[in-house]
Structures are given as structure tokens and as C-alpha cells.
Design a protein around this motif. Structure first.
Motif, short mmCIF file in Angstrom:
data_model
loop_
_atom_site.label_atom_id
_atom_site.label_comp_id
_atom_site.label_asym_id
_atom_site.label_seq_id
_atom_site.Cartn_x
_atom_site.Cartn_y
_atom_site.Cartn_z
N HIS A 9 0.89 -1.31 0.06
CA HIS A 9 0.00 0.03 0.12
C HIS A 9 0.77 1.18 0.09
O HIS A 9 0.62 2.18 -0.96
N ALA A 45 -8.58 0.50 -5.67
CA ALA A 45 -9.18 -0.63 -6.05
C ALA A 45 -8.41 -2.15 -5.89
O ALA A 45 -8.81 -2.83 -5.27
N ALA A 46 -7.34 -1.90 -6.66
CA ALA A 46 -6.58 -3.17 -6.80
C ALA A 46 -5.70 -3.33 -5.69
O ALA A 46 -5.69 -4.32 -5.24
N GLU A 87 -6.75 -2.56 -2.56
CA GLU A 87 -7.60 -3.03 -1.62
C GLU A 87 -7.86 -4.46 -1.64
O GLU A 87 -8.44 -5.25 -0.43
N LYS A 88 -7.49 -5.22 -2.71
CA LYS A 88 -7.67 -6.53 -2.94
C LYS A 88 -6.40 -7.55 -2.23
O LYS A 88 -6.51 -8.50 -2.30
N VAL A 89 -5.44 -6.58 -1.88
CA VAL A 89 -4.48 -7.22 -0.99
C VAL A 89 -4.61 -7.90 0.09
O VAL A 89 -5.24 -7.21 0.92
N SER A 90 -4.55 -9.32 0.13
CA SER A 90 -5.01 -10.01 1.25
C SER A 90 -3.71 -10.26 2.09
O SER A 90 -2.91 -11.15 1.78
N ARG A 148 -3.39 -14.06 2.36
CA ARG A 148 -2.77 -14.80 0.95
C ARG A 148 -1.36 -14.59 1.19
O ARG A 148 -0.41 -15.37 0.95
N LEU A 150 -1.43 -7.32 -9.16
CA LEU A 150 -2.75 -7.02 -8.66
C LEU A 150 -3.78 -6.70 -9.72
O LEU A 150 -4.63 -6.16 -9.40
N GLY A 151 -3.66 -7.51 -10.91
CA GLY A 151 -4.44 -7.18 -11.98
C GLY A 151 -4.49 -6.14 -12.83
O GLY A 151 -5.20 -5.90 -13.78
#
Length: 168
Positions: A31, A41-42, A44-47, A50, A157-158
């Protein structure tokens, strides 16, 4: 204690029990590092969960891999990893895979200690870094690396991230 008043940093090999903490720090570093390069948005998908799963694997690799964490008051604030080159056309045998440090710890010497744990003095190595990351570029140049002209675009991240290669 914050980075400005902290003086005792421990850099040690990563342990499998570090995976959860490394996942959290890894996500936060992404981040902080990529917020100007990748959409919110991408990111925010970081887990963190994972990433912790990945760290469970990374912590158990062979002796050719150097994975270290920096701890302040027992809390992980950064990490580094290097190992055998992954590219078919690698200019060196050792690759610095990553070096991440929480923003609060930039400028404290902690990043240098991490780097030194993964890449030995005068060791030949190479690395890929985001093209638009001038702070990292300066850090690697201070450590004897130079751009060799190679660049590529990677899925991240896409989205896509353009990276440049440094060699020493």
C-alpha cells in the motif's frame, strides 16, 4: 516506540512462525510503495492472509535463499529476500527478489541492514524495481547497482507495472 526513537533493530532469518506478521507487513508495504502506481481498488484486494500463506512457503526454501526480517521491539518492520536468478537471460546468478520496509522506517539504516543480509558485499546480483520508484533507484545506486537498459511490464494485482533492471 516509533522509528525515530528506536535504536535497536534485529535482522534475522525469516522463520515459519513469522508468516502471519510478514503477511500483514507485506500488505502494508505494498500500500505504501505502490499507492501512486496501482489503483486504490487493486490495492484493496491485497490479502495479508494470502501473503502469509506465501511466506509459509518462502520461509522453508533451501540454503541458496536468503530471507530475512527486520524487527523493532519484536515486531517485524521490513523484510528482504534473494536467491538463485529466475530469469532465463539473467545477467547474474543471484537475484534480489524484494526488499520492503514500512515507510516509518525509511532513512533509519534498517533497509541497508536488510540489504546486507541478502546480498553480500561486492557480490554480483541483479534486481527488478518499479520504473517509477526513485527512492528505491537511489538506494540501489548507492549500493553499486546500475540500470542495464532492460525493462518489462509485469502483471501486478490485476494491473500492469513497468519494471527496470539494475545490475551489480
Amino acid at each position: 516506540m516509533d522509528a525515530e526513537t528506536q535504536t535497536h533493530i534485529v535482522v534475522r532469518p525469516v522463520r515459519d512462525v513469522d508468516a502471519e506478521a510478514l503477511g500483514r507487513v507485506h500488505a502494508q508495504c505494498w500500500h505504501e510503495t505502490y499507492d501512486h502506481l496501482i489503483s486504490k481498488a487493486a490495492l484493496e484486494k491485497v490479502s495479508p492472509r494470502r501473503l502469509a500463506e506465501l511466506w509459509t512457503h518462502w520461509a522453508q526454501q533451501g540454503e541458496d535463499f536468503r530471507m530475512h526480517a527486520a524487527l523493532a521491539d519484536g515486531e517485524i518492520v521490513g523484510f528482504v529476500g534473494s536467491g538463485p536468478a529466475r530469469d532465463r537471460d539473467a545477467p547474474r546468478n543471484r537475484e534480489l527478489y524484494f526488499l520492503y520496509l514500512l515507510d516509518a522506517w525509511h532513512g533509519t539504516g534498517t533497509g541497508q541492514r536488510l540489504f546486507d543480509a541478502a546480498i553480500h558485499p561486492d557480490e554480483q546480483a541483479y534486481l527488478w524495481v518499479a520504473e517509477d520508484n526513485p527512492r528505491a533507484h537511489r538506494f540501489y545506486q548507492r549500493n553499486g547497482f546500475t540500470l542495464d537498459g532492460a525493462r518489462h511490464t509485469e502483471p501486478f494485482l490485476g494491473e500492469t507495472l513497468t519494471e527496470v533492471r539494475f545490475v551489480r
